[in-house]
Write a protein that holds these residues in place. Structure first.
Motif, PDB file in Angstrom:
ATOM      1  N   TYR A  62      18.229  -9.294 -31.982  1.00  0.00           N
ATOM      2  CA  TYR A  62      16.812  -9.214 -31.627  1.00  0.00           C
ATOM      3  C   TYR A  62      16.547  -7.848 -31.019  1.00  0.00           C
ATOM      4  CZ  TYR A  62      12.365 -10.537 -29.414  1.00  0.00           C
ATOM      5  OH  TYR A  62      11.048 -10.605 -29.031  1.00  0.00           O
ATOM      6  N   ARG A  63      15.409  -7.248 -31.383  1.00  0.00           N
ATOM      7  CA  ARG A  63      15.047  -5.915 -30.887  1.00  0.00           C
ATOM      8  C   ARG A  63      13.609  -5.935 -30.411  1.00  0.00           C
ATOM      9  NH1 ARG A  63      12.798  -0.964 -32.197  1.00  0.00           N
ATOM     10  NH2 ARG A  63      14.143   0.866 -31.866  1.00  0.00           N
ATOM     11  N   LYS A  64      13.383  -5.300 -29.265  1.00  0.00           N
ATOM     12  CA  LYS A  64      12.035  -5.203 -28.705  1.00  0.00           C
ATOM     13  C   LYS A  64      11.924  -3.876 -27.970  1.00  0.00           C
ATOM     14  CE  LYS A  64       8.786  -7.800 -25.828  1.00  0.00           C
ATOM     15  NZ  LYS A  64       8.575  -9.080 -25.126  1.00  0.00           N
ATOM     16  N   GLU A  65      10.736  -3.299 -27.971  1.00  0.00           N
ATOM     17  CA  GLU A  65      10.492  -2.069 -27.219  1.00  0.00           C
ATOM     18  C   GLU A  65       9.462  -2.324 -26.131  1.00  0.00           C
ATOM     19  OE1 GLU A  65       9.359   1.043 -29.926  1.00  0.00           O
ATOM     20  OE2 GLU A  65      11.392   1.275 -30.694  1.00  0.00           O
ATOM     21  N   LEU A  66       9.676  -1.702 -24.983  1.00  0.00           N
ATOM     22  CA  LEU A  66       8.705  -1.685 -23.894  1.00  0.00           C
ATOM     23  C   LEU A  66       8.144  -0.277 -23.807  1.00  0.00           C
ATOM     24  CD1 LEU A  66      10.779  -3.507 -21.104  1.00  0.00           C
ATOM     25  CD2 LEU A  66       9.242  -4.531 -22.805  1.00  0.00           C
ATOM     26  N   TYR A  67       6.888  -0.155 -23.447  1.00  0.00           N
ATOM     27  CA  TYR A  67       6.253   1.152 -23.349  1.00  0.00           C
ATOM     28  C   TYR A  67       5.744   1.395 -21.934  1.00  0.00           C
ATOM     29  CZ  TYR A  67       6.561   1.131 -28.372  1.00  0.00           C
ATOM     30  OH  TYR A  67       7.057   1.088 -29.651  1.00  0.00           O
ATOM     31  N   PHE A  68       5.891   2.641 -21.492  1.00  0.00           N
ATOM     32  CA  PHE A  68       5.479   3.024 -20.143  1.00  0.00           C
ATOM     33  C   PHE A  68       4.724   4.352 -20.205  1.00  0.00           C
ATOM     34  CE2 PHE A  68       9.241   0.469 -19.783  1.00  0.00           C
ATOM     35  CZ  PHE A  68       8.901  -0.442 -18.806  1.00  0.00           C
ATOM     36  N   SER A  89      14.391 -14.177 -28.033  1.00  0.00           N
ATOM     37  CA  SER A  89      15.492 -13.993 -28.980  1.00  0.00           C
ATOM     38  C   SER A  89      16.155 -15.306 -29.378  1.00  0.00           C
ATOM     39  CB  SER A  89      16.557 -13.067 -28.378  1.00  0.00           C
ATOM     40  OG  SER A  89      17.324 -13.753 -27.391  1.00  0.00           O
ATOM     41  N   GLY A  90      16.100 -16.286 -28.505  1.00  0.00           N
ATOM     42  CA  GLY A  90      16.787 -17.542 -28.756  1.00  0.00           C
ATOM     43  C   GLY A  90      18.289 -17.480 -28.528  1.00  0.00           C
ATOM     44  N   ASN A 107      10.428  -2.330 -11.869  1.00  0.00           N
ATOM     45  CA  ASN A 107      11.275  -3.497 -12.101  1.00  0.00           C
ATOM     46  C   ASN A 107      10.895  -4.103 -13.454  1.00  0.00           C
ATOM     47  OD1 ASN A 107      12.543  -6.016 -12.173  1.00  0.00           O
ATOM     48  ND2 ASN A 107      12.152  -6.453 -10.027  1.00  0.00           N
ATOM     49  N   ILE A 108      11.811  -4.028 -14.423  1.00  0.00           N
ATOM     50  CA  ILE A 108      11.534  -4.557 -15.758  1.00  0.00           C
ATOM     51  C   ILE A 108      12.307  -5.849 -16.040  1.00  0.00           C
ATOM     52  CG2 ILE A 108      10.855  -2.324 -16.700  1.00  0.00           C
ATOM     53  CD1 ILE A 108      13.640  -2.195 -18.057  1.00  0.00           C
ATOM     54  N   THR A 109      12.876  -6.445 -15.007  1.00  0.00           N
ATOM     55  CA  THR A 109      13.632  -7.683 -15.178  1.00  0.00           C
ATOM     56  C   THR A 109      12.800  -8.771 -15.863  1.00  0.00           C
ATOM     57  OG1 THR A 109      14.890  -7.111 -13.208  1.00  0.00           O
ATOM     58  CG2 THR A 109      15.080  -9.379 -13.996  1.00  0.00           C
ATOM     59  N   PRO A 110      11.546  -9.008 -15.459  1.00  0.00           N
ATOM     60  CA  PRO A 110      10.775 -10.064 -16.130  1.00  0.00           C
ATOM     61  C   PRO A 110      10.595  -9.825 -17.637  1.00  0.00           C
ATOM     62  CG  PRO A 110       9.736  -9.470 -14.060  1.00  0.00           C
ATOM     63  CD  PRO A 110      10.827  -8.449 -14.308  1.00  0.00           C
ATOM     64  N   GLN A 111      10.391  -8.564 -18.031  1.00  0.00           N
ATOM     65  CA  GLN A 111      10.225  -8.255 -19.454  1.00  0.00           C
ATOM     66  C   GLN A 111      11.527  -8.483 -20.223  1.00  0.00           C
ATOM     67  OE1 GLN A 111       9.052  -6.389 -16.841  1.00  0.00           O
ATOM     68  NE2 GLN A 111       7.509  -4.925 -17.549  1.00  0.00           N
ATOM     69  N   VAL A 112      12.667  -8.170 -19.601  1.00  0.00           N
ATOM     70  CA  VAL A 112      13.964  -8.388 -20.248  1.00  0.00           C
ATOM     71  C   VAL A 112      14.238  -9.890 -20.348  1.00  0.00           C
ATOM     72  CG1 VAL A 112      16.444  -7.940 -20.158  1.00  0.00           C
ATOM     73  CG2 VAL A 112      14.822  -6.133 -19.503  1.00  0.00           C
ATOM     74  N   GLU A 113      13.937 -10.633 -19.295  1.00  0.00           N
ATOM     75  CA  GLU A 113      14.108 -12.092 -19.336  1.00  0.00           C
ATOM     76  C   GLU A 113      13.258 -12.711 -20.437  1.00  0.00           C
ATOM     77  OE1 GLU A 113      15.218 -13.084 -14.683  1.00  0.00           O
ATOM     78  OE2 GLU A 113      13.099 -12.835 -15.226  1.00  0.00           O
ATOM     79  N   LEU A 114      12.030 -12.231 -20.600  1.00  0.00           N
ATOM     80  CA  LEU A 114      11.161 -12.723 -21.664  1.00  0.00           C
ATOM     81  C   LEU A 114      11.768 -12.432 -23.035  1.00  0.00           C
ATOM     82  CD1 LEU A 114       8.532 -13.959 -22.730  1.00  0.00           C
ATOM     83  CD2 LEU A 114       7.478 -11.686 -22.489  1.00  0.00           C
ATOM     84  N   ALA A 115      12.292 -11.237 -23.219  1.00  0.00           N
ATOM     85  CA  ALA A 115      12.919 -10.880 -24.495  1.00  0.00           C
ATOM     86  C   ALA A 115      14.114 -11.782 -24.794  1.00  0.00           C
ATOM     87  CB  ALA A 115      13.352  -9.413 -24.486  1.00  0.00           C
ATOM     88  N   VAL A 116      14.896 -12.116 -23.771  1.00  0.00           N
ATOM     89  CA  VAL A 116      16.032 -13.028 -23.966  1.00  0.00           C
ATOM     90  C   VAL A 116      15.527 -14.386 -24.446  1.00  0.00           C
ATOM     91  CG1 VAL A 116      17.900 -14.278 -22.803  1.00  0.00           C
ATOM     92  CG2 VAL A 116      17.568 -11.834 -22.374  1.00  0.00           C
ATOM     93  N   ARG A 117      14.460 -14.895 -23.812  1.00  0.00           N
ATOM     94  CA  ARG A 117      13.892 -16.181 -24.260  1.00  0.00           C
ATOM     95  C   ARG A 117      13.385 -16.072 -25.700  1.00  0.00           C
ATOM     96  NH1 ARG A 117      12.009 -16.049 -18.966  1.00  0.00           N
ATOM     97  NH2 ARG A 117       9.891 -15.459 -19.580  1.00  0.00           N
ATOM     98  N   LYS A 136      17.914  -4.544 -26.887  1.00  0.00           N
ATOM     99  CA  LYS A 136      18.668  -5.033 -28.055  1.00  0.00           C
ATOM    100  C   LYS A 136      19.538  -6.190 -27.604  1.00  0.00           C
ATOM    101  CE  LYS A 136      20.167  -4.682 -32.347  1.00  0.00           C
ATOM    102  NZ  LYS A 136      19.344  -4.646 -33.525  1.00  0.00           N
ATOM    103  N   ILE A 137      19.358  -7.341 -28.239  1.00  0.00           N
ATOM    104  CA  ILE A 137      20.071  -8.557 -27.862  1.00  0.00           C
ATOM    105  C   ILE A 137      20.915  -9.011 -29.032  1.00  0.00           C
ATOM    106  CG2 ILE A 137      19.818 -10.960 -27.112  1.00  0.00           C
ATOM    107  CD1 ILE A 137      17.045 -10.041 -25.927  1.00  0.00           C
ATOM    108  N   ILE A 138      22.176  -9.291 -28.772  1.00  0.00           N
ATOM    109  CA  ILE A 138      23.098  -9.772 -29.793  1.00  0.00           C
ATOM    110  C   ILE A 138      23.847 -10.971 -29.228  1.00  0.00           C
ATOM    111  CG2 ILE A 138      25.111  -9.231 -31.222  1.00  0.00           C
ATOM    112  CD1 ILE A 138      24.166  -6.302 -31.160  1.00  0.00           C
ATOM    113  N   GLY A 139      23.933 -12.020 -30.019  1.00  0.00           N
ATOM    114  CA  GLY A 139      24.655 -13.197 -29.568  1.00  0.00           C
ATOM    115  C   GLY A 139      24.368 -14.398 -30.433  1.00  0.00           C
ATOM    116  N   GLU A 140      24.644 -15.549 -29.862  1.00  0.00           N
ATOM    117  CA  GLU A 140      24.406 -16.790 -30.617  1.00  0.00           C
ATOM    118  C   GLU A 140      23.667 -17.798 -29.783  1.00  0.00           C
ATOM    119  OE1 GLU A 140      28.776 -18.655 -30.124  1.00  0.00           O
ATOM    120  OE2 GLU A 140      28.614 -17.089 -31.632  1.00  0.00           O
TER     121      GLU A 140
END
Length: 143
Positions: A9-15, A37-38, A25-35, A139-143
């Motif tokens: 899964y790939r996502k970009e954030l813009y600033f 991604s599945g 603090n971009i932790t919430p945006q990264v947590e959202l991307a993890v969700r 960039k998220i990689i996994g199962e």
């Protein structure tokens, strides 16, 4: 034996910060991307896609963020611009040096669909030469 498929899964954030330097603090945006991604078990890479910005992990404590600013300014002061050979057509040599110290990216484990952090850890985007649009890659990689 159960076979699981690897996901990517790939996502970009813009600033576009209003100031030259800013810690976000971009932790919430990264947590959202993890969700999104599945991915339940894997890794997430978060990296600044510009050579005058950084991504790092540390505590979300304002005093610490002020300490980073003071420490980095002591290592590579912004001014006078003339002190840097790089600053012929630009005025951001200090941002390049500060980025080298703070780093380009972080990698965090994903366990049971969540960021697998230690106590107090958060992910930050550190703008070092702002007032223009920049991006961060997730960039998220996994199962």
């Amino acid at each position: 034996m159960e076979v699981s498929a690897t996901k990517s899964y790939r996502k970009e954030l813009y600033f576009n910060t209003e100031t030259r330097r800013k810690i976000v603090n971009i932790t919430p945006q990264v947590e959202l991307a993890v969700r999104e991604s599945g991915v339940k078990e894997g890794l997430v890479l978060v990296n600044a896609m510009h050579i005058t910005a950084s991504v790092f992990i540390n505590d979300d404590e304002p005093g610490l963020h002020q300490d980073f600013e003071k420490w980095l300014e002591g290592l590579a002061p912004e001014k006078p611009y003339s002190q840097y050979a790089h600053n012929g057509f630009e005025d951001n040599a200090d941002a390049h040096l500060k980025r080298t110290v703070m780093g380009r990216e972080v990698v965090v484990a994903i366990t049971e669909g969540e960021l697998d952090f230690g106590p107090w850890e958060r992910i930050f985007y550190y703008e070092l030469d702002g007032k223009r649009k920049k991006r961060v890659l997730i960039k998220i990689i996994g199962e």
